[in-house]
Design an enzyme around this catalytic site. Structure first.
Site, mmCIF file in Angstrom:
data_model
loop_
_atom_site.group_PDB
_atom_site.id
_atom_site.type_symbol
_atom_site.label_atom_id
_atom_site.label_comp_id
_atom_site.label_asym_id
_atom_site.label_seq_id
_atom_site.Cartn_x
_atom_site.Cartn_y
_atom_site.Cartn_z
ATOM 1 N N TYR A 119 0.827 -1.213 0.000
ATOM 2 C CA TYR A 119 0.000 0.000 0.000
ATOM 3 C C TYR A 119 0.859 1.259 0.000
ATOM 4 O O TYR A 119 2.009 1.262 0.439
ATOM 5 C CB TYR A 119 -0.914 0.030 1.237
ATOM 6 C CG TYR A 119 -0.176 0.257 2.545
ATOM 7 C CD1 TYR A 119 0.084 1.542 3.018
ATOM 8 C CD2 TYR A 119 0.276 -0.818 3.306
ATOM 9 C CE1 TYR A 119 0.769 1.742 4.201
ATOM 10 C CE2 TYR A 119 0.958 -0.626 4.489
ATOM 11 C CZ TYR A 119 1.207 0.658 4.932
ATOM 12 O OH TYR A 119 1.896 0.857 6.102
ATOM 13 N N ILE B 297 -7.132 -0.589 11.508
ATOM 14 C CA ILE B 297 -8.172 0.418 11.758
ATOM 15 C C ILE B 297 -9.481 -0.043 11.113
ATOM 16 O O ILE B 297 -9.483 -0.784 10.127
ATOM 17 C CB ILE B 297 -7.760 1.799 11.222
ATOM 18 C CG1 ILE B 297 -7.390 1.741 9.732
ATOM 19 C CG2 ILE B 297 -6.609 2.371 12.042
ATOM 20 C CD1 ILE B 297 -7.076 3.091 9.123
ATOM 21 N N TYR C 108 -7.784 7.133 12.364
ATOM 22 C CA TYR C 108 -7.048 7.406 13.600
ATOM 23 C C TYR C 108 -7.678 8.528 14.437
ATOM 24 O O TYR C 108 -7.033 9.036 15.359
ATOM 25 C CB TYR C 108 -5.586 7.733 13.281
ATOM 26 C CG TYR C 108 -4.832 6.515 12.785
ATOM 27 C CD1 TYR C 108 -4.334 5.573 13.674
ATOM 28 C CD2 TYR C 108 -4.661 6.283 11.430
ATOM 29 C CE1 TYR C 108 -3.659 4.446 13.226
ATOM 30 C CE2 TYR C 108 -3.992 5.155 10.966
ATOM 31 C CZ TYR C 108 -3.491 4.244 11.871
ATOM 32 O OH TYR C 108 -2.830 3.125 11.423
ATOM 33 N N PHE D 281 -5.731 4.989 0.967
ATOM 34 C CA PHE D 281 -4.823 3.853 0.805
ATOM 35 C C PHE D 281 -4.996 3.272 -0.599
ATOM 36 O O PHE D 281 -6.092 2.856 -0.976
ATOM 37 C CB PHE D 281 -5.119 2.760 1.835
ATOM 38 C CG PHE D 281 -4.699 3.114 3.234
ATOM 39 C CD1 PHE D 281 -3.417 2.876 3.674
ATOM 40 C CD2 PHE D 281 -5.610 3.694 4.115
ATOM 41 C CE1 PHE D 281 -3.028 3.208 4.961
ATOM 42 C CE2 PHE D 281 -5.237 4.025 5.402
ATOM 43 C CZ PHE D 281 -3.938 3.783 5.838
ATOM 44 N N PHE E 55 2.216 9.523 3.803
ATOM 45 C CA PHE E 55 2.602 9.336 5.205
ATOM 46 C C PHE E 55 3.183 7.950 5.468
ATOM 47 O O PHE E 55 3.858 7.740 6.471
ATOM 48 C CB PHE E 55 1.422 9.612 6.151
ATOM 49 C CG PHE E 55 0.239 8.710 5.986
ATOM 50 C CD1 PHE E 55 0.229 7.429 6.507
ATOM 51 C CD2 PHE E 55 -0.882 9.152 5.302
ATOM 52 C CE1 PHE E 55 -0.874 6.597 6.357
ATOM 53 C CE2 PHE E 55 -1.989 8.329 5.143
ATOM 54 C CZ PHE E 55 -1.982 7.048 5.669
ATOM 55 N N ASP E 56 2.962 7.002 4.549
ATOM 56 C CA ASP E 56 3.524 5.672 4.772
ATOM 57 C C ASP E 56 3.423 4.863 3.490
ATOM 58 O O ASP E 56 2.555 5.109 2.640
ATOM 59 C CB ASP E 56 2.771 4.952 5.893
ATOM 60 C CG ASP E 56 3.485 3.701 6.384
ATOM 61 O OD1 ASP E 56 4.683 3.568 6.101
ATOM 62 O OD2 ASP E 56 2.846 2.875 7.053
#
Length: 539
Positions: free
Chosen positions: A252, A282, A308, A324, A262-263
């Protein structure tokens, strides 16, 4: 005798000029022709605020302010007849005084004004715009009409996060944010009666101030939102889709709505591996990963209450919508068994592989997404094993059962019957489903379970004496080994196929050497069926 106006500075941009009926805020220096100062707004530390053309000013100033732009500076000479006339102002302005004013216009608005919106950047895609009750995250610079900065979210390095249209903001901002797209940039100009009014905010913003907000919208959602799924690629063949309780491996990229990364699992060069539908991820991802196929690519957009939340996590700010882009590599269920699909079976298929048989076969090994792991074809030799002896993973031992020479089959092995959570470093990822395309080339039947050597005919009644070649009443390993070799070479006996001769013989000898002294005596020596009979008699 006449009003004199000198325009000492005029800004390049003048979107609006003072008209009678407008409200203005300006600074001034008041002096007499000889330069003596009689008044100054600068000394009081606040602008002079007044309506123009409504008799609230001396007539000369009412006329002199008309046509001014914000940030314009004028030098004004006002004769007595347009100022305080023959009476003057006791103790301040003498009768028949000519007055000089150095004026700087700071602010300008009208009671009929509305919020002004000027969009100067619109993104190409705008799937959704801000509506009443939406929650937004935005950056802004707040200035007065003259450009003076009074506040900035950029300086705090944190977005301003709020609901729109429910009274959490000043009315003008509530209006000005409506209809915005994520990524849009606009300038919102708000008159004071839709901002902080006559009193200001008691800190940075004075009373009756027009406000200008330069806004960029970063995020947008509604508390009633669910997740959004956008399918980007669905494989033509999809025999199975993920369900709650399955274990998934996927790649992802995680971004915010404005595209900020962010990731990424790709940057770690490793898939993210997790159960779905069990709360390991999540809530929005738990939902978004259901119903996917191996090889599928989809975009999952998750509102913060399913992500989050208000607090955020790490690089993810509070109340952030998450995007995502996922690629499903494989998935399985802990209850899965080995899957066998026969692709070709010869017409003559009577001898089937069983535990203990010695097999020679070719294979291509891959992951569920088609990534090739290994191939005997590329090595130019077969893979040879004794079936059921633990020489391959448990799933392969199962998948090779019941196969005949010439048969081709596909064997799919879940990780708990393959290489497990750890995988094989540098070769097989952890928790990976394995796919083997197999062709069986040769089958040598094994011995009955528990046997390493069997006789093809009658056993000599004087077996120990035959093995004890020097007739000393003791058999050493060398004698034992030579005898077994001779029986195999002559066809009188058969060893279990696929095992090392020396290891088998040593194992057989050790079983006979019951006291472990390296020698076998006649009392120790027993055949397999004799051992079984004695065990039953004892029972």
């Amino acid at each position: 005798s006449d009003l004199h106006v000198e325009r000492r500075f005029v800004p390049e941009r003048c979107p609006r000029a003072v008209r009678p009926g407008d409200f203005v805020r300006y600074h001034y220096l008041g002096s007499f022709p000889d330069g003596t100062r009689f008044d100054s707004s600068y000394d009081r530390g606040s602008t002079f605020n007044v309506f123009v053309g409504k008799g609230q000013l001396i007539a000369g100033m009412d006329k002199a302010l008309v046509g001014m732009c914000v940030n314009e500076r004028r030098f004004v000479k006002i004769p007595p007849k347009l100022a305080y006339g023959s009476e003057g102002v006791s103790g301040v302005i003498p009768p028949n005084a000519v007055l000089h004013f150095d004026v700087l216009l700071i602010d300008l608005w009208n009671s009929e004004d509305e919020v002004q919106v000027q969009t100067y950047f619109t993104p190409e895609k705008c799937p959704r715009t801000v509506q009443v009750s939406d929650f937004v995250r935005y950056h802004y610079n707040g200035t007065f009409l003259d450009g003076t900065l009074f506040d900035s979210s950029h300086n705090r390095m944190r977005t301003y996060d709020t609901y729109v249209g429910i009274g959490w903001l000043i009315p003008g901002m509530d209006q000005g944010l409506l209809g915005m797209c994520v990524g849009e940039k606009r300038i919102i100009t708000i008159p004071p009666f839709l901002a902080y009014g006559e009193e200001g905010d008691g800190k940075e913003i004075p009373g009756q101030a027009s406000l200008v907000f330069d806004v960029v919208l970063l995020d947008l959602h509604n508390p009633k939102d669910g997740i959004t799924i956008e399918n980007q690629h669905v494989p033509e063949s999809c025999d199975r889709t993920s369900q709650a309780g399955d274990f998934l491996r996927y790649h992802y990229n995680g971004t915010l709505l404005d595209g900020t990364l962010f990731d990424s699992s790709y940057s770690r060069n490793r898939t993210y591996d997790t159960y779905v539908g069990k709360g390991y991820v999540i809530a929005g991802m738990d939902e978004g990963l259901l119903g996917v196929c191996t090889g599928e690519k989809r975009r999952i957009i998750i509102p913060p209450h399913l992500g989050y939340g208000e607090e955020g996590s790490g690089k993810i700010p509070g109340s952030a919508v998450l995007v995502f882009d996922i690629h499903v590599v494989d998935f399985h269920n802990p209850a899965d068994s080995v899957s066998v699909t026969v692709n070709y079976k010869p017409a003559n298929c009577t001898v089937l592989s069983k535990k203990g048989d010695y097999l020679k076969y070719h294979y291509n090994a891959s992951l569920l997404d088609g990534t090739l792991l290994d191939s005997t074809h590329s090595l130019g030799k077969t893979y040879n094993i004794v079936l059921g002896s633990g020489q391959v993973v448990v799933g392969m031992d199962i998948g090779l059962q019941g196969m005949c020479v010439g048969e081709r089959r596909r064997v799919v092995i879940p990780p708990h019957l393959g290489y497990g959570e750890d995988g094989v470093e540098g070769e097989v990822p952890g928790s990976a489903v394995l796919v083997f395309d197999i062709e069986l080339l040769e089958l040598v039947s094994g011995l009955p379970e528990g046997y390493m050597f069997v006789w093809n005919g009658e056993v000599s009644p004087n077996l120990f004496e035959e093995i004890d070649q020097n007739h000393d009443g003791e058999v050493l390993l060398e004698e034992f080994s030579e005898y077994i070799q001779a029986q195999v070479d002559s066809g009188k006996g058969k060893l279990a196929p696929g095992f090392d001769f020396e290891k088998i013989v040593k194992n057989m000898f050790t079983n006979q050497d019951r006291d472990g002294n390296g020698k076998v005596t006649a009392e120790e020596f027993k055949l397999k069926d004799q051992e079984v009979k004695e065990e039953h008699d004892e029972l």
